[in-house]
Motif scaffolding. Structure first.
Motif, PDB file in Angstrom:
ATOM      1  N   UNK A 296     -58.224 -13.212   7.715  1.00 12.38           N
ATOM      2  CA  UNK A 296     -57.262 -14.323   7.714  1.00 12.38           C
ATOM      3  C   UNK A 296     -57.842 -15.525   6.967  1.00 12.38           C
ATOM      4  N   UNK A 297     -58.688 -15.249   5.977  1.00 16.69           N
ATOM      5  CA  UNK A 297     -59.394 -16.324   5.293  1.00 16.69           C
ATOM      6  C   UNK A 297     -58.506 -17.378   4.683  1.00 16.69           C
ATOM      7  N   UNK A 298     -57.476 -16.969   3.974  1.00 17.71           N
ATOM      8  CA  UNK A 298     -56.597 -17.939   3.326  1.00 17.71           C
ATOM      9  C   UNK A 298     -55.907 -18.824   4.357  1.00 17.71           C
ATOM     10  N   UNK A 299     -55.485 -18.237   5.463  1.00 19.19           N
ATOM     11  CA  UNK A 299     -54.744 -19.003   6.464  1.00 19.19           C
ATOM     12  C   UNK A 299     -55.588 -20.120   7.054  1.00 19.19           C
ATOM     13  N   UNK A 300     -56.860 -19.836   7.319  1.00 19.35           N
ATOM     14  CA  UNK A 300     -57.729 -20.837   7.941  1.00 19.35           C
ATOM     15  C   UNK A 300     -57.780 -22.108   7.103  1.00 19.35           C
ATOM     16  N   UNK A 301     -57.700 -21.960   5.800  1.00 20.89           N
ATOM     17  CA  UNK A 301     -57.760 -23.124   4.915  1.00 20.89           C
ATOM     18  C   UNK A 301     -56.444 -23.901   4.853  1.00 20.89           C
ATOM     19  N   UNK A 302     -55.368 -23.341   5.419  1.00 21.80           N
ATOM     20  CA  UNK A 302     -54.054 -23.976   5.285  1.00 21.80           C
ATOM     21  C   UNK A 302     -53.457 -24.465   6.592  1.00 21.80           C
ATOM     22  N   UNK A 303     -53.858 -23.885   7.709  1.00 21.12           N
ATOM     23  CA  UNK A 303     -53.152 -24.206   8.954  1.00 21.12           C
ATOM     24  C   UNK A 303     -53.814 -25.327   9.754  1.00 21.12           C
ATOM     25  N   UNK A 304     -54.919 -25.841   9.265  1.00 16.90           N
ATOM     26  CA  UNK A 304     -55.526 -27.013   9.878  1.00 16.90           C
ATOM     27  C   UNK A 304     -55.942 -26.796  11.316  1.00 16.90           C
ATOM     28  N   UNK A 305     -55.450 -27.669  12.199  1.00 15.06           N
ATOM     29  CA  UNK A 305     -55.854 -27.628  13.604  1.00 15.06           C
ATOM     30  C   UNK A 305     -55.425 -26.344  14.299  1.00 15.06           C
ATOM     31  N   UNK A 306     -54.514 -25.585  13.715  1.00 15.00           N
ATOM     32  CA  UNK A 306     -54.078 -24.327  14.317  1.00 15.00           C
ATOM     33  C   UNK A 306     -54.952 -23.142  13.889  1.00 15.00           C
ATOM     34  N   UNK A 307     -56.020 -23.399  13.148  1.00 14.05           N
ATOM     35  CA  UNK A 307     -56.875 -22.311  12.692  1.00 14.05           C
ATOM     36  C   UNK A 307     -57.448 -21.513  13.858  1.00 14.05           C
ATOM     37  N   UNK A 308     -57.788 -22.190  14.936  1.00 18.71           N
ATOM     38  CA  UNK A 308     -58.340 -21.486  16.103  1.00 18.71           C
ATOM     39  C   UNK A 308     -57.331 -20.482  16.647  1.00 18.71           C
ATOM     40  N   UNK A 309     -56.060 -20.879  16.705  1.00 16.15           N
ATOM     41  CA  UNK A 309     -55.028 -19.971  17.207  1.00 16.15           C
ATOM     42  C   UNK A 309     -54.867 -18.761  16.290  1.00 16.15           C
ATOM     43  N   UNK A 310     -54.893 -18.990  14.975  1.00 19.38           N
ATOM     44  CA  UNK A 310     -54.729 -17.881  14.036  1.00 19.38           C
ATOM     45  C   UNK A 310     -55.894 -16.908  14.147  1.00 19.38           C
ATOM     46  N   UNK A 311     -57.111 -17.431  14.217  1.00 23.01           N
ATOM     47  CA  UNK A 311     -58.273 -16.561  14.378  1.00 23.01           C
ATOM     48  C   UNK A 311     -58.164 -15.760  15.671  1.00 23.01           C
ATOM     49  N   UNK A 312     -57.772 -16.418  16.753  1.00 18.97           N
ATOM     50  CA  UNK A 312     -57.635 -15.721  18.034  1.00 18.97           C
ATOM     51  C   UNK A 312     -56.567 -14.628  17.957  1.00 18.97           C
TER      52      UNK A 312
END
Length: 255
Positions: free
Chosen positions: A168-184
């Protein structure tokens, strides 16, 4: 430097492929000549890549095209008037992917979020299911890149198919404070041994640094919450982070 920098990106690069064949007196030789070009270009590579999602979408008939169909499609494309026409023909894209399968290197596939010329609904990795079921493809690592917002679908594919990995590398750079949720969310179904770190960085070194820093922060927050809740032990959390951050890539890319 990330693995992305070492991958021979099988983007079916328009100007390179077109230039290699446009002047050929026998365009019927495109099918085999492309195989040779791919082998030469990837001689020192650890992976190849396709951006078929950008050019025709992933909702294709993923069977290997017949040689006559490849020759006909190549003739049409090479005859186009534009100096560097976009390679969007589904037959040639499929041929390129199957040549990559024959090459035997891990195949990176762009899925999910991308630039404006991508139709997002046609970049869902579930559309690759027919390809992944093919016996020849089962022998080659398939790396689903980026995946968001289809990271849960990608996790299902990684769980269902032995050869599939995702990030999910690209997403982490775009979703900001929600990166933790995306990784989880990426860890919900995908086996921990099938998840990969990615910075999605290119060019300036700062992008590689920021991608790594954001991923570390998001991943640490996700797993620490599970440790604090008593769902994970700290040794297990550390082991999973090592796997995703380094060990899985070393195994999948055969390094």
């Amino acid at each position: 430097m990330t693995l992305d920098a070492y991958a021979a990106e099988l983007r079916l690069v328009d100007h390179h492929v077109h230039g290699a064949f446009a002047a050929a007196p026998d365009r019927a030789g495109f099918e085999e000549a492309f195989r040779e070009l791919l082998h030469e270009a990837s001689r020192d590579a650890v992976a190849v890549k396709t951006v078929a999602a950008y050019r025709a979408g992933l909702d294709l008939d993923w069977s290997a095209p017949e040689p006559a169909a490849v020759r006909a499609a190549a003739g049409r494309w090479l005859a186009e008037a534009e100096p560097r026409p976009r390679l969007c023909d589904p037959v040639l894209l499929r041929h390129g992917v199957h040549c990559a399968v024959e090459r035997g290197l891990p195949i990176q596939v762009h899925t999910g979020f991308g630039d404006r010329d991508l139709d997002l609904h046609r970049a869902n990795p579930l559309l690759l299911t027919g390809l992944l079921r093919q016996p020849a493809v089962a022998a080659v690592p398939v790396m689903l890149l980026h995946c968001y917002p289809f990271h849960r679908e990608a996790g299902y594919l990684a769980q269902a198919f032995d050869q599939v990995y995702c990030d999910v590398g690209l997403a982490v750079n775009h979703v900001g404070a929600r990166a933790t949720a995306v990784v989880a969310e990426s860890m919900e179904l995908a086996p921990f041994a099938k998840l990969l770190y990615s910075s999605d960085a290119w060019g300036p070194a700062e992008l590689h640094f920021l991608g790594a820093a954001l991923w570390r922060r998001a991943t640490a927050a996700a797993v620490q919450a599970w440790v604090d809740a008593g769902d994970w032990s700290e040794p297990d959390a550390r082991r999973v982070v090592r796997m995703i951050g380094r060990e899985n890539a070393l195994r999948a890319y055969r390094l």
